[in-house]
Design a protein around this motif. Structure first.
Motif, short mmCIF file in Angstrom:
data_model
loop_
_atom_site.label_atom_id
_atom_site.label_comp_id
_atom_site.label_asym_id
_atom_site.label_seq_id
_atom_site.Cartn_x
_atom_site.Cartn_y
_atom_site.Cartn_z
N PRO A 8 -9.15 4.48 6.94
CA PRO A 8 -10.29 4.46 6.00
C PRO A 8 -9.85 4.99 4.65
O PRO A 8 -9.00 5.87 4.54
CB PRO A 8 -11.32 5.38 6.67
N PRO A 9 -10.42 4.48 3.58
CA PRO A 9 -10.05 4.96 2.25
C PRO A 9 -10.65 6.35 1.98
O PRO A 9 -11.55 6.80 2.67
CB PRO A 9 -10.68 3.91 1.32
N GLY A 10 -10.08 7.01 0.97
CA GLY A 10 -10.64 8.27 0.52
C GLY A 10 -10.32 9.45 1.43
O GLY A 10 -9.34 9.47 2.16
N ARG A 11 -11.22 10.41 1.39
CA ARG A 11 -11.02 11.65 2.13
C ARG A 11 -11.00 11.44 3.65
O ARG A 11 -10.28 12.12 4.36
CB ARG A 11 -12.11 12.66 1.76
N ALA A 12 -11.81 10.49 4.13
CA ALA A 12 -11.85 10.23 5.57
C ALA A 12 -10.50 9.75 6.06
O ALA A 12 -10.01 10.16 7.12
CB ALA A 12 -12.93 9.21 5.89
N GLY A 13 -9.88 8.86 5.30
CA GLY A 13 -8.55 8.37 5.69
C GLY A 13 -7.50 9.45 5.64
O GLY A 13 -6.65 9.56 6.52
N ARG A 14 -7.55 10.29 4.60
CA ARG A 14 -6.59 11.38 4.51
C ARG A 14 -6.77 12.36 5.66
O ARG A 14 -5.78 12.85 6.24
CB ARG A 14 -6.75 12.11 3.18
N LEU A 15 -8.02 12.65 6.01
CA LEU A 15 -8.28 13.57 7.12
C LEU A 15 -7.74 13.00 8.43
O LEU A 15 -7.14 13.72 9.24
CB LEU A 15 -9.78 13.83 7.23
N ARG A 16 -7.93 11.70 8.66
CA ARG A 16 -7.42 11.08 9.88
C ARG A 16 -5.89 11.14 9.92
O ARG A 16 -5.31 11.45 10.96
CB ARG A 16 -7.88 9.63 9.97
N LEU A 17 -5.24 10.86 8.80
CA LEU A 17 -3.78 10.91 8.76
C LEU A 17 -3.27 12.32 9.02
O LEU A 17 -2.29 12.52 9.73
CB LEU A 17 -3.28 10.40 7.41
N ARG A 18 -3.97 13.30 8.46
CA ARG A 18 -3.55 14.68 8.65
C ARG A 18 -3.67 15.09 10.11
O ARG A 18 -2.79 15.76 10.66
CB ARG A 18 -4.39 15.60 7.77
N ARG A 19 -4.76 14.68 10.74
CA ARG A 19 -4.93 14.99 12.16
C ARG A 19 -3.89 14.29 13.01
O ARG A 19 -3.33 14.88 13.95
CB ARG A 19 -6.34 14.59 12.61
N ASN A 20 -3.62 13.02 12.70
CA ASN A 20 -2.60 12.29 13.45
C ASN A 20 -1.22 12.93 13.31
O ASN A 20 -0.45 13.01 14.27
CB ASN A 20 -2.53 10.83 12.97
N LEU A 21 -0.93 13.41 12.11
CA LEU A 21 0.36 14.07 11.89
C LEU A 21 0.44 15.38 12.66
O LEU A 21 1.48 15.69 13.27
CB LEU A 21 0.55 14.32 10.39
N GLU A 22 -0.64 16.15 12.67
CA GLU A 22 -0.65 17.39 13.44
C GLU A 22 -0.46 17.13 14.93
O GLU A 22 0.28 17.85 15.61
CB GLU A 22 -1.97 18.14 13.19
N GLU A 177 2.60 8.18 4.66
CA GLU A 177 1.26 7.66 4.49
C GLU A 177 0.30 8.75 4.00
O GLU A 177 -0.58 8.48 3.17
CB GLU A 177 0.75 7.06 5.79
N LEU A 178 0.48 9.97 4.51
CA LEU A 178 -0.37 11.06 4.07
C LEU A 178 -0.10 11.40 2.60
O LEU A 178 -1.04 11.65 1.83
CB LEU A 178 -0.13 12.29 4.94
N ALA A 179 1.17 11.38 2.21
CA ALA A 179 1.51 11.64 0.81
C ALA A 179 0.91 10.56 -0.10
O ALA A 179 0.39 10.86 -1.19
CB ALA A 179 3.02 11.70 0.64
N ALA A 180 0.98 9.30 0.35
CA ALA A 180 0.40 8.22 -0.44
C ALA A 180 -1.12 8.36 -0.53
O ALA A 180 -1.72 8.12 -1.59
CB ALA A 180 0.77 6.87 0.18
N ALA A 181 -1.75 8.76 0.57
CA ALA A 181 -3.20 8.96 0.56
C ALA A 181 -3.58 10.11 -0.36
O ALA A 181 -4.59 10.03 -1.08
CB ALA A 181 -3.69 9.22 1.98
N ASP A 182 -2.80 11.19 -0.34
CA ASP A 182 -3.07 12.33 -1.23
C ASP A 182 -2.97 11.89 -2.70
O ASP A 182 -3.81 12.26 -3.53
CB ASP A 182 -2.08 13.46 -0.97
N LEU A 183 -1.93 11.10 -3.00
CA LEU A 183 -1.73 10.64 -4.38
C LEU A 183 -2.86 9.70 -4.81
O LEU A 183 -3.39 9.82 -5.92
CB LEU A 183 -0.39 9.93 -4.50
N ALA A 184 -3.24 8.80 -3.90
CA ALA A 184 -4.31 7.86 -4.23
C ALA A 184 -5.63 8.60 -4.45
O ALA A 184 -6.39 8.28 -5.38
CB ALA A 184 -4.45 6.83 -3.13
N LEU A 185 -5.90 9.58 -3.61
CA LEU A 185 -7.14 10.34 -3.75
C LEU A 185 -7.12 11.17 -5.03
O LEU A 185 -8.14 11.26 -5.74
CB LEU A 185 -7.34 11.24 -2.54
N GLU A 186 -5.96 11.75 -5.34
CA GLU A 186 -5.85 12.52 -6.58
C GLU A 186 -6.07 11.64 -7.80
O GLU A 186 -6.77 12.04 -8.75
CB GLU A 186 -4.47 13.19 -6.64
N GLN A 187 -5.48 10.45 -7.80
CA GLN A 187 -5.66 9.53 -8.91
C GLN A 187 -7.12 9.09 -9.03
O GLN A 187 -7.67 8.99 -10.13
CB GLN A 187 -4.75 8.32 -8.74
#
Length: 209
Positions: A8-22, A177-187
């Motif tokens: 998912p785009p935005g914060r929801a996608g970043r949160l999912r990626l972070r959980r998957n990485l953990e 992917e998490l780094a890309a999501a962080d960058l996209a969200l920051e932008q």
């Protein structure tokens, strides 16, 4: 070919990626811990296997030596006359190590000579019979130890491959992917901030009477 995962785009996608990485990092740590235990268990089983193999070969060689002496003394007919019709009974005992079911030992019942069967006609054949009994028992021990070593070793190899896949492929991919999501969200947040500032700086149009 790996199918692209939908995030998912935005914060929801970043949160999912972070959980998957953990989850992936915890999984890799647990697999490495399991691998260390399995390798230790495998080494112990390999030592038991080698010891059982040597014992079996020594007993077999001793039995063959006594058999040859008995045949030289009384001939092959004496061997046939003193044969035992019964068979040895072997029961495999099982245990589980880190989820791997494998033999832990054997319960061995030797073949019994009935009262109407002829006993060995000379001492050498009697010694050979006893030695072959021990060799059969040792062969069962060796077979159980060898099977246990192979089963635990196979699980250790599967665990190593899974750990390697996580460390070399899955975790780096999630990290990227998490780094890309962080960058996209920051932008995206930066662009929203600029638009809000522009909107705040634009003077309101006068109302026409």
């Amino acid at each position: 070919m790996t199918r692209a995962r939908r995030v998912p785009p935005g914060r929801a996608g970043r949160l999912r990626l972070r959980r998957n990485l953990e989850v992936a990092l915890r999984g890799a740590d647990l697999l490495e811990q399991k691998l260390r235990i399995l390798r230790g268990r495998q080494q112990s089983l390999q030592e038991t296997e080698e010891s059982a193999r040597r014992a079996w070969l020594e007993l077999l060689a001793d039995a063959e030596t006594w058999l040859l002496k008995g045949l030289v003394t009384s001939g092959e007919g004496a061997l046939e006359a003193s044969a035992v019709a019964d068979r040895a009974d072997v029961t495999i005992e099982w245990t589980t190590s880190m989820g791997v079911r494998h033999p832990s030992g054997v319960v061995w019942t030797p073949a019994a000579r009935s009262l109407d069967e002829t006993a060995p006609v000379n001492t050498a054949l009697a010694r050979a019979e006893a030695a072959y009994r021990e060799a059969v028992r040792a062969a069962a021990d060796y077979s159980a130890a060898r099977t246990a070593s192979r089963l635990v070793g196979a699980e250790a190899e599967r665990t190593r491959q899974r750990t390697r896949a996580l460390r070399r492929h899955w975790i780096p991919r999630l990290t990227e992917e998490l780094a890309a999501a962080d960058l996209a969200l920051e932008q995206s947040e930066h662009e929203d901030l600029i638009r809000r500032r522009w909107a705040a700086d634009v003077p309101a149009r006068p109302t026409t009477p």
